[in-house]
Write an enzyme that holds these catalytic residues in place. Structure first.
Site, mmCIF file in Angstrom:
data_model
loop_
_atom_site.group_PDB
_atom_site.id
_atom_site.type_symbol
_atom_site.label_atom_id
_atom_site.label_comp_id
_atom_site.label_asym_id
_atom_site.label_seq_id
_atom_site.Cartn_x
_atom_site.Cartn_y
_atom_site.Cartn_z
ATOM 1 C CB SER A 192 -0.944 0.008 1.191
ATOM 2 O OG SER A 192 -0.215 -0.098 2.396
ATOM 3 C CG HIS A 243 -3.237 -0.766 -2.542
ATOM 4 N ND1 HIS A 243 -3.715 0.520 -2.576
ATOM 5 C CD2 HIS A 243 -3.157 -1.108 -1.234
ATOM 6 C CE1 HIS A 243 -3.887 0.969 -1.345
ATOM 7 N NE2 HIS A 243 -3.551 -0.012 -0.503
ATOM 8 C CE LYS A 283 -7.435 1.295 0.110
ATOM 9 N NZ LYS A 283 -6.942 0.390 1.150
HETATM 10 C C1 PLP Z 1 -7.209 0.152 2.612
HETATM 11 C C2 PLP Z 1 -6.627 -1.161 2.979
HETATM 12 C C3 PLP Z 1 -7.315 -2.075 3.789
HETATM 13 C C4 PLP Z 1 -8.587 -1.721 4.494
HETATM 14 O O1 PLP Z 1 -9.654 -1.649 3.612
HETATM 15 P P1 PLP Z 1 -10.883 -0.689 3.966
HETATM 16 O O2 PLP Z 1 -11.943 -1.172 3.048
HETATM 17 O O3 PLP Z 1 -10.433 0.693 3.689
HETATM 18 O O4 PLP Z 1 -11.203 -0.925 5.406
HETATM 19 C C5 PLP Z 1 -6.746 -3.312 4.001
HETATM 20 N N1 PLP Z 1 -5.552 -3.639 3.471
HETATM 21 C C6 PLP Z 1 -4.847 -2.772 2.708
HETATM 22 C C7 PLP Z 1 -3.533 -3.183 2.155
HETATM 23 C C8 PLP Z 1 -5.358 -1.509 2.451
HETATM 24 O O5 PLP Z 1 -4.650 -0.652 1.724
#
Ligand code: PLP
Length: 421
Positions: A206, A234, A265
């Protein structure tokens, strides 16, 4: 002031002196490639909305229709009376996207990680994490009470050493019966069970957007008989012929027992999911406490996510993704980065000192570009950086403006920055 206020003031003061205090920034516009932040129009290079789907008409339409049909709230958890048609459609769409037997959506990715890891593991089990996995996985590992081992980022030798150690431990000391843990996160497990070993990593990381050596990790976990969970937060929507993720692009879907993703995302909505076998989903439906004891996601979110999943698999999704990679290459080339096979929408600009990173972010903001400084505890101390993210929705002119601002500040891609301090 009472004792609580005193204690909080002390901690906040310490955050401020370390340059680590953070505040919410109010955005008064749709979070697209431009945002209105405290009255200033800024170019936004900080979002995880990599394909621009969060404001895509098809997703908005789907959300409106879901509200018309189902209303604004789901009314209850899915196991009571909140399991609406739209949730089932989303689960089926996710399983189809990932090419797994089944899928289960959660209200967030964070909830998916917490619920899943805590349902699968208990005290005496072993969880092995890459040093840079997301906080949701670290928190889940701690809450599960399993023995936690961490390997340096992408270090296969160290991972193998830990797997060998865990394998030996599992053979020597397989617990005869699991402890009764009534009232804990596990309920009661009566059957004797062998010690479980779970490896967790991300496919695309991330903060730096680099990839895990997934093929090699799969080979190791098969050799030592552990389970593998991969977080594709991601990568979902961005890799492979159907934009399923990196696992599918590498053709290792059958060897990864637990695939995790977020819908907030590239998918452009909100929520999280676990994809895998029908048995895994059946088990989590019964045992993942963040699923069982939480109200079902609102219909609009589930519908938007479903539409997002359909979009990424379509021809339009393919074009959007292609556009993203062109923009990424443009930015990387201008920052002096070599083009790479393990590309991602995240382009980190390493600065170093927390205060220098904050200063760089502030200068960019004065130039009309919003890229936040990422600091401890999100990354290690002294490794503060700008986390630049590119979206398919960015126009050529917007990228050109970004690059002009970088040039004026003398910022380069991989370290060696004038502000490094
Ligand atoms: C954003 C993220 C999460 C959490 O997901 P949300 O839906 O925002 O709670 C988990 N793992 C990674 C690697 C992330 O970047």
């Amino acid at each position: 002031m009472n004792a609580l206020e005193d204690a909080l003031e002390q901690e906040l003061g310490s955050l401020r002196t370390q340059g680590l205090h953070r505040q919410l920034r109010r955005i008064d516009s749709a979070p697209t490639t431009t945002i209105e932040l405290e009255g200033q129009q800024l170019l936004n290079f900080s979002s995880n909305d990599y394909l621009g789907l969060a404001n895509e008409p098809a997703l908005k339409e789907a959300a409106y229709r879901a509200i018309e049909r189902y209303g604004t709230g789901s009314g209850a958890s899915r196991l009571i009376c909140g399991s609406l048609g739209i949730h089932h459609e989303l689960d089926e769409a996710l399983a189809a996207l990932k090419g797994t037997e089944a899928a289960l959506s959660f209200s967030t990715g964070y909830a998916a990680a917490l619920g899943t890891i805590c349902a699968l593991l208990q005290k005496d089990d072993i969880i092995i994490l890459d040093k840079l996995v997301h906080a949701s996985i670290v928190d889940a590992a701690r809450l599960s009470a399993a023995k936690l081992r961490v390997f340096p980022h992408n270090d296969l030798n160290r991972l193998e050493e830990i797997l060998a150690w865990a394998d030996k431990l599992a053979k020597v000391q397989a617990p005869q019966t699991a402890p009764q843990t009534t009232g804990s996160n596990l309920g009661s497990r009566m059957d004797a069970r062998t010690r479980r070993i779970l490896v967790v990593t991300e496919s695309v990381f991330s903060m730096d957007g680099d990839h895990a050596p997934l093929r090699e990790i799969v080979a190791l976990k098969e050799r030592y008989g552990s389970w593998l969970m991969v977080d594709e937060a991601h990568a979902t929507g961005l890799y492979g012929t159907r934009r399923s993720g990196l696992i599918d692009a590498l053709g290792i879907g059958r060897q990864v027992e637990i695939q995790m993703a977020t819908l907030g995302k590239a998918i452009g909505a909100s929520g999280g999911c676990i994809c895998g076998s029908r048995k895994l989903v059946d088990f989590l439906t019964n045992r993942a406490r963040s699923f069982v004891f939480s109200t079902a996601p609102v219909p609009a979110a589930a519908a938007a996510a479903s539409a997002g999943v359909r979009f990424v698999q379509s021809e339009l999704g393919a074009q959007r993704c292609q556009l993203l990679w062109e923009r990424v290459e443009q930015v990387r080339a201008a920052l002096g980065e070599e083009s790479s096979n393990s590309r991602s929408a995240i382009v980190p600009v390493l600065i170093g000192k927390e205060t220098a990173a904050v200063e760089a972010s502030r200068s960019l903001r004065e130039a009309g570009v919003f890229i936040p400084a990422i600091r401890y505890p999100t990354v290690a101390r002294g490794e503060a950086r700008l986390r630049l993210t590119v979206s398919a929705a960015h126009t050529n002119e917007q990228v050109a403006k970004l690059l002009r601002a970088f040039e004026r500040l003398g910022l380069r891609g991989s370290g060696k920055n004038p502000l490094s301090g």
